[in-house]
Write an enzyme that holds these catalytic residues in place. Structure first.
Site, short mmCIF file in Angstrom:
data_model
loop_
_atom_site.label_atom_id
_atom_site.label_comp_id
_atom_site.label_asym_id
_atom_site.label_seq_id
_atom_site.Cartn_x
_atom_site.Cartn_y
_atom_site.Cartn_z
N THR A 581 -73.17 29.84 48.06
CA THR A 581 -73.91 29.40 46.87
C THR A 581 -74.16 30.55 45.90
O THR A 581 -74.36 30.31 44.71
CB THR A 581 -75.24 28.72 47.26
OG1 THR A 581 -75.94 29.56 48.19
CG2 THR A 581 -74.99 27.38 47.91
N ASP A 582 -74.15 31.78 46.37
CA ASP A 582 -74.22 32.92 45.46
C ASP A 582 -72.96 33.02 44.61
O ASP A 582 -72.99 33.55 43.50
CB ASP A 582 -74.36 34.22 46.25
CG ASP A 582 -75.80 34.56 46.57
OD1 ASP A 582 -76.70 33.79 46.19
OD2 ASP A 582 -76.03 35.60 47.23
#
Length: 811
Positions: A581-582
């Site tokens: 998700t980063d």
């Protein structure tokens, strides 16, 4: 925010998320489909399992806030209608094979003659040019080409992808960012341009620059399910518990070590480790592993202590205790868990859209960002096929009018944009890297007191750890100015206030209340700069009962549902590689920023934007969400299989850890594969129909693997691509550095580093025809640009600079 603009969307499948993001931000998006409908409508799941192009949940997941028009581009009338639409539009998105629209007389040059201000975005597997530009591809083979597939999955099985294919979704979200960068250039210069978006390079962002490790002379990453392997170090993040799995960020160094210490204090309290293990110096443990003073076997023993502990608790018990003790541990959520999340409910994330054709409402993932002035609205449910053809073709919209610049020279797209950057680790710096690449002045605030975690993470130059030697940090912060200030001092905060008056945008990704504690929250800063745009991006967003949870993308990926959907059905979840998700949330962050910036250009108003790094990427799993909210089924991980066709998978080749990804999505391609392989598969009753191949998927995979294992990856690529079968080697780091397609696009180049010499870095993942990106200098050393920023930009004199040093404000 984008309500003045019209988008013509010719894209299909995952690339459609580009138009959906622009539509969510307010644009009028016209989806142009062939008469039989987009391919996305032919893919399931379907509402109540009834095969109908208007009931495809796959299509729904990519096409809200759009209107549908059907045109036959093979006819002159269809082409004329498209030209009329393009003439009165601002953007045109397409995902055809390179050259297809040119052959129809609808390529960029033809469209630009009709509308010089048009921004055309082409999304393809490998880009418009280069030796692989016309290779047959599927989402899986593009993922293989990106390098991330090689890093994902259990080490004793083939590499594995996320069971909701991600490559074209990442490319589509990347394209939305590019479209808005190009919009800013157009509003200044009066001309559109052609954007070339490669799904391969877009997906490479999810490798976190680990592909560059051999070029930095460090150990490449090896595949480990639920973790990663660096050299002999096996780092594991997924652990079983009583009712599922949890993600534990068991890492070391000054950033991660304190959490590991608190974890082992808890483990000791419950009798699952001894005092000696509890009292290890977890901040230096990683260095001791690297220099041999701690054995790799000791890492394995400590990992076993964690699992014995987690097996004694439920997900809820572990998550509650971790929050209370400030430990980096979160549950591995499935879609049902997400819909029950108290945090997402409190933030009113889940959004209901009425579907009058079904006489029922449907729950969708909500807005990917919260805006203080102009909230995202779901104005339209996904359209029925051709629902708006008459309406749209009868509209008379004024043609855009621009006055192109007279000198023919064009500065970078974002030149003049001023960004004050408080972000650290990955998601925030990756967001501001987009802005720096395209010409914005980005001032990065850092401190010796609290180092950016990416400075302490391998790969390092020559395998030697050091805060100025990290490939990840160097790449994330290319082209930014580095200023070192101790924000604990009032003098440093006064400098920040002066920088705020200079800036157009302030961006930060601390946990909530950090900026408020410094007196630098949005309400305080807009008193200094009333038209300021400020964006905060943290794991759970700024509100809700779990807003204070501080963490990283490895945790966010599991909280958002990706962990549960990656791996094999008979094994624990493998989770995507690293901090997924980063790697994906920056596309939503930058799209939100640029949309707000365009609105400010038109209205003079700034605003505050709140992005949750868990919520935004859930949009890449919308199909799985709809499968649950509509049909009541929880999507499960499927290895490399798809429900739509077989074969599609990863198969062994000659050599050690050599693999190819290949697929036969149609009967025609299946026959071509059979003819080339010469194994008699087409005569096997188990494989002679599409349904039969799905029913006998395991046997088919075994048969293909028995053939591929005797061949080199390059041979298979040549044989199969020559007859149109999608195939690509599962690229390792060494393969990526030698990939001729990446070389043609100059995606990986050598950049001079003041301390390390020439080092390989990744350039922009898009190519702009008129205002290209530039890679100027590597991530700055701590305080490298103190003098330039404070003297040249703020105008501080010698006496003021000396006072800052004496006060401990300037480091």
């Amino acid at each position: 925010m984008l309500s003045p603009y019209r988008v013509v969307d010719l894209s299909d499948e995952g690339a459609m998320i580009c138009g959906q993001m622009l539509g969510d931000l307010g644009a009028d998006v016209i989806l142009v489909e062939p008469l039989a409908g987009a391919r996305a409508r032919q893919l399931g799941p379907y509402v109540d399992d009834l095969l109908d192009p208007n009931r495809s949940l796959n299509f729904w997941s990519l096409n809200r806030n759009k209107r549908s028009v059907t045109l036959d581009l093979g006819t002159s009338s269809g082409r004329e209608s498209l030209l009329r639409l393009a003439k009165s539009s601002d953007f045109l998105i397409e995902s055809f094979a390179p050259g297809y629209l040119d052959d129809l007389g609808l390529g960029y040059q033809a469209l630009a003659r009709v509308n010089p201000g048009l921004i055309m975005i082409s999304i393809t597997p490998f880009g418009q040019h280069g030796p692989k530009a016309n290779w047959a591809a599927t989402d899986l083979t593009v993922t293989a080409a990106s390098g991330v597939l090689y890093m994902t999955g259990d080490e004793d099985r083939p590499p594995v992808h996320v069971s909701i294919p991600q490559a074209y979704l990442n490319a589509g979200a990347e394209a939305a960012v590019g479209a808005l960068i190009a919009l800013r250039a157009r509003e200044r210069d009066g001309l559109g341009q052609h954007l070339d978006v490669s799904a391969q390079t877009a997906m490479m962002m999810t490798t976190a620059f680990y592909l560059l490790a051999p070029g930095w002379n460090d150990h490449p990453v090896e595949r480990v399910g639920g973790g990663m392997k660096l050299g002999r170090q096996r780092l594991r993040f997924i652990f079983q518990c009583k009712d599922g799995h949890v993600n534990v960020t068991f890492l070391f160094g000054t950033v991660f070590g304190p959490s590991s210490r608190r974890l082992f204090e808890w483990i000791y309290e419950e009798g699952f480790c001894d005092a000696g293990t509890r009292d290890k110096d977890w901040s230096t443990f990683g260095l001791h592993l690297m220099n041999g003073t701690e054995a790799v076997e000791e890492l394995a023993r400590c990992t076993e202590c964690i699992e014995r502990f987690t097996l004694s608790h439920t997900k809820a018990e572990l998550a509650e205790g971790a929050t209370r003790r400030k430990i980096l541990l979160v549950p591995v959520n499935n879609v049902e868990d997400l819909l029950r999340s108290e945090q997402l409910k409190a933030r009113e994330f889940w959004t209901t859209i009425e579907h009058p054709e079904l006489k029922r409402p449907v729950i969708y993932p909500g807005p990917f960002a919260k805006f203080s002035q102009t909230q995202i609205q779901y104005r339209r449910r996904p359209p029925l096929l051709g629902e708006h053809t008459l309406e749209v073709l009868s509209e008379r919209r004024p043609d855009p009018s621009f006055t192109p610049g007279s000198d023919g020279g064009f500065p970078p797209a974002l030149e003049g944009l001023k960004v004050l950057d408080f972000t650290w680790v990955y998601a925030g710096p990756a967001s501001t890297r987009y802005l720096a690449d395209y010409g914005a002045t980005v001032i990065r605030i850092e401190s010796h007191k609290k180092l950016d975690a990416t400075r302490t993470v391998a790969p390092f130059k020559d395998g030697e750890a050091g805060i100025e030697r990290s490939a990840i940090y160097c790449n994330l912060n290319i082209g930014k100015y580095g200023v070192s200030l101790n924000l604990a001092t009032p003098e440093a905060r006064e400098v920040i206030k002066r920088l705020v008056t200079w800036a157009d945008i302030v961006i930060e990704n601390f946990s909530p209340k950090a900026m408020q504690a410094w007196g630098m929250d949005y309400d305080s800063l807009r008193k200094i700069k009333p038209d300021l745009i400020m964006l905060s991006a943290c794991l759970n967003g700024q509100t809700g009962p779990e807003r204070m949870l501080a963490g990283y993308g490895t945790m966010g990926a599991c909280m958002a549902g990706f962990g549960e959907l990656t791996g094999w059905p008979d094994r624990p979840p493998a989770a995507p590689f690293s901090a997924y998700t980063d790697f994906t949330s920056p596309k939503f962050i930058v799209a939100a920023l640029l949309a707000a910036l365009d609105r400010k250009r038109r209205t003079g108003q700034g605003q505050y934007i709140d992005v949750s790094q868990v919520e935004a990427p859930i949009h890449l799993l919308t199909r799985a969400v709809l499968e649950y909210t509509v049909n009541g089924r929880i999507q499960r991980r499927m290895g490399n299989g798809l429900r739509d066709y077989a074969p599609t998978g990863v198969y062994p080749c000659a050599g050690t850890e050599r693999w190819v990804a290949l697929a036969a999505p149609t009967d025609q391609i299946w026959r071509a594969l059979c003819a080339v392989a010469g194994q008699g598969w087409d005569a096997d009753a188990r494989f002679n129909t599409a349904i039969a191949r799905l029913e006998h998927r395991a046997a088919l995979d075994e048969a293909i693997g028995s053939w591929t294992i005797g061949l080199e990856p390059g041979s298979l690529e040549g044989i199969l691509q020559s007859v149109g079968v999608p195939v690509h080697r599962v690229s390792s780091a060494v393969d990526a550095l030698a990939d001729p397609q990446l070389a043609e696009r100059r995606h990986i180049i050598l950049l001079a580093h003041p301390r390390l010499g020439p080092v390989p870095v990744e350039t922009s993942r898009m190519r702009f025809s008129r205002t290209p990106a530039a890679v100027e200098w590597p991530g700055p050393e701590i305080g490298q640009h103190n003098n330039y920023v404070l003297r040249e930009l703020l105008g501080l004199n010698d006496e003021e600079m000396t006072e800052l040093v004496l006060d401990g404000a300037l480091e």
